[in-house]
Design an enzyme around this catalytic site. Structure first.
Site, mmCIF file in Angstrom:
data_model
loop_
_atom_site.group_PDB
_atom_site.id
_atom_site.type_symbol
_atom_site.label_atom_id
_atom_site.label_comp_id
_atom_site.label_asym_id
_atom_site.label_seq_id
_atom_site.Cartn_x
_atom_site.Cartn_y
_atom_site.Cartn_z
ATOM 1 C CB SER A 246 -3.081 -14.945 -9.483
ATOM 2 O OG SER A 246 -1.911 -14.240 -9.862
ATOM 3 C CG HIS B 231 -5.571 -11.533 -8.662
ATOM 4 N ND1 HIS B 231 -6.172 -10.673 -7.765
ATOM 5 C CD2 HIS B 231 -4.248 -11.536 -8.360
ATOM 6 C CE1 HIS B 231 -5.246 -10.182 -6.943
ATOM 7 N NE2 HIS B 231 -4.062 -10.683 -7.286
ATOM 8 C CG ASP C 114 -0.784 -10.575 -8.982
ATOM 9 O OD1 ASP C 114 -1.308 -10.004 -8.015
ATOM 10 O OD2 ASP C 114 -0.899 -11.808 -9.199
ATOM 11 C CG MET D 235 4.058 -7.424 -9.215
ATOM 12 S SD MET D 235 5.004 -8.889 -8.759
ATOM 13 C CE MET D 235 3.668 -9.972 -8.223
ATOM 14 C CG HIS E 157 -2.846 -7.309 -6.052
ATOM 15 N ND1 HIS E 157 -2.262 -8.461 -5.555
ATOM 16 C CD2 HIS E 157 -2.541 -6.331 -5.162
ATOM 17 C CE1 HIS E 157 -1.634 -8.179 -4.423
ATOM 18 N NE2 HIS E 157 -1.775 -6.901 -4.170
ATOM 19 C CG MET F 33 1.499 -6.069 -5.251
ATOM 20 S SD MET F 33 1.768 -7.802 -5.588
ATOM 21 C CE MET F 33 0.728 -7.952 -7.039
ATOM 22 C CG MET G 108 -1.044 -8.807 0.293
ATOM 23 S SD MET G 108 -1.481 -9.577 -1.275
ATOM 24 C CE MET G 108 -0.075 -10.672 -1.584
ATOM 25 C CG ASP H 149 -3.082 -12.425 -3.828
ATOM 26 O OD1 ASP H 149 -2.696 -13.528 -4.239
ATOM 27 O OD2 ASP H 149 -2.814 -11.332 -4.400
HETATM 28 C C1 DX5 Z 1 1.735 -12.359 -5.087
HETATM 29 C C2 DX5 Z 1 0.511 -12.082 -5.916
HETATM 30 C C3 DX5 Z 1 -0.416 -13.216 -6.005
HETATM 31 C C4 DX5 Z 1 0.169 -14.484 -6.564
HETATM 32 C C5 DX5 Z 1 -0.372 -15.591 -5.730
HETATM 33 O O1 DX5 Z 1 2.351 -11.187 -4.755
HETATM 34 O O2 DX5 Z 1 -0.178 -10.965 -5.433
HETATM 35 O O3 DX5 Z 1 -1.606 -12.867 -6.667
HETATM 36 O O4 DX5 Z 1 -0.135 -14.729 -7.907
HETATM 37 O O5 DX5 Z 1 0.217 -16.782 -6.123
HETATM 38 P P1 DX5 Z 1 -0.015 -18.155 -5.349
HETATM 39 O O6 DX5 Z 1 -1.469 -18.452 -5.384
HETATM 40 O O7 DX5 Z 1 0.816 -19.115 -6.120
HETATM 41 O O8 DX5 Z 1 0.489 -17.957 -3.930
HETATM 42 ZN ZN ZN Z 2 -2.195 -10.612 -6.276
#
Ligand code: DX5
Ligand code: ZN
Length: 222
Positions: free
Chosen positions: A8, A31, A33, A35, A64, A66, A135, A173
């Site tokens: 990620s 990956h 993210d 947000m 991903h 969010m 998650m 994740d």
């Molecule tokens: C958190 C993200 C993850 C995040 C995970 O909301 O969806 O993808 O990057 O990070 P680590 O591996 O550090 O928990």
């Molecule tokens: Zn993620």
């Protein structure tokens, strides 16, 4: 059994994302993210950044989302050519229609659930999706601790996917490290997102190898 390691970039250096992504050639997918400061209390990037990353990434993108109102926004990420687009069940009014819209646009469709969201209401949707994301932390931030209490959902999903018999990947994740990855693999995960444990390591490549080996050592089903 295939093990996929998806680093990620939430834990990467945002000022130098191109060079960060270029370090990930031994990963299965990158990956990303997305947000929106609404579904989660953090803000990252949108479609233009995803499009730009895709043009420089050595491996395909695992997006991903969010974000709120996933039904409205998710299909646009598939139109950009993302390999997979995963949206949250909590943010979608019509996950079945959105999954179909993603597949029609050529992406693998993914459904994510937060730690407190049960999976049972979504088991009927297994044939509509290519991936489920359990998650293992509250979404929003990297560097949090793995929540083992989410593992029963993976077992339920693994069972449902075996009964369906299709090519549906089960992703985890949050808090994935060489110490926790085996727990998730034992519970049925085959696709592992790791942010801080990859980008916090001296060698990104070795971190990916170590995660892959640790997950592989725990797989015992076929
Ligand atoms: C958190 C993200 C993850 C995040 C995970 O909301 O969806 O993808 O990057 O990070 P680590 O591996 O550090 O928990
Ligand atoms: Zn993620």
């Amino acid at each position: 059994m295939t093990v996929r390691i998806n680093p990620s970039i939430l834990s990467a250096d945002f000022v130098n994302l191109q060079s960060e992504v270029e370090r990930l050639s031994s990963a299965d997918l990158v990956h990303v993210d997305v947000m929106d400061n609404h579904f989660v209390p953090n803000l990252t990037f949108g479609p233009r950044m995803v499009e730009g990353l895709q043009s420089v990434s050595p491996v395909p993108l695992d997006v991903h989302l969010m974000i709120s109102d996933a039904d409205r926004w998710a299909p646009g990420y598939a139109e950009l050519g993302a390999f997979s687009v995963t949206f949250h069940a909590e943010a979608a009014a019509n996950p079945r229609a959105t999954a179909r819209a993603l597949r029609e646009r050529g992406a693998r469709a993914g459904l994510a659930v937060k730690p407190g969201t049960p999976i049972e209401p979504y088991l009927d949707l297994v044939p509509e999706f290519d991936q489920f994301l359990v998650m293992t932390v509250e979404p929003g931030f990297g560097g949090q601790s793995f929540m083992p209490e989410t593992m029963p959902k993976l077992r339920v999903l693994r069972d449902a996917v075996s009964r369906f018999g299709g090519d549906v990947w089960l992703q985890v994740d949050g808090g994935i490290t060489v110490e926790t990855i085996g727990v998730a693999a034992d519970a049925g995960a085959d696709t592992f997102v790791a942010g801080s444990s990859v980008f916090g390591a001296d060698s990104v490549e070795r971190a990916i190898d170590d995660l892959r080996a640790a997950a592989g050592a725990h797989r015992h089903d076929g």
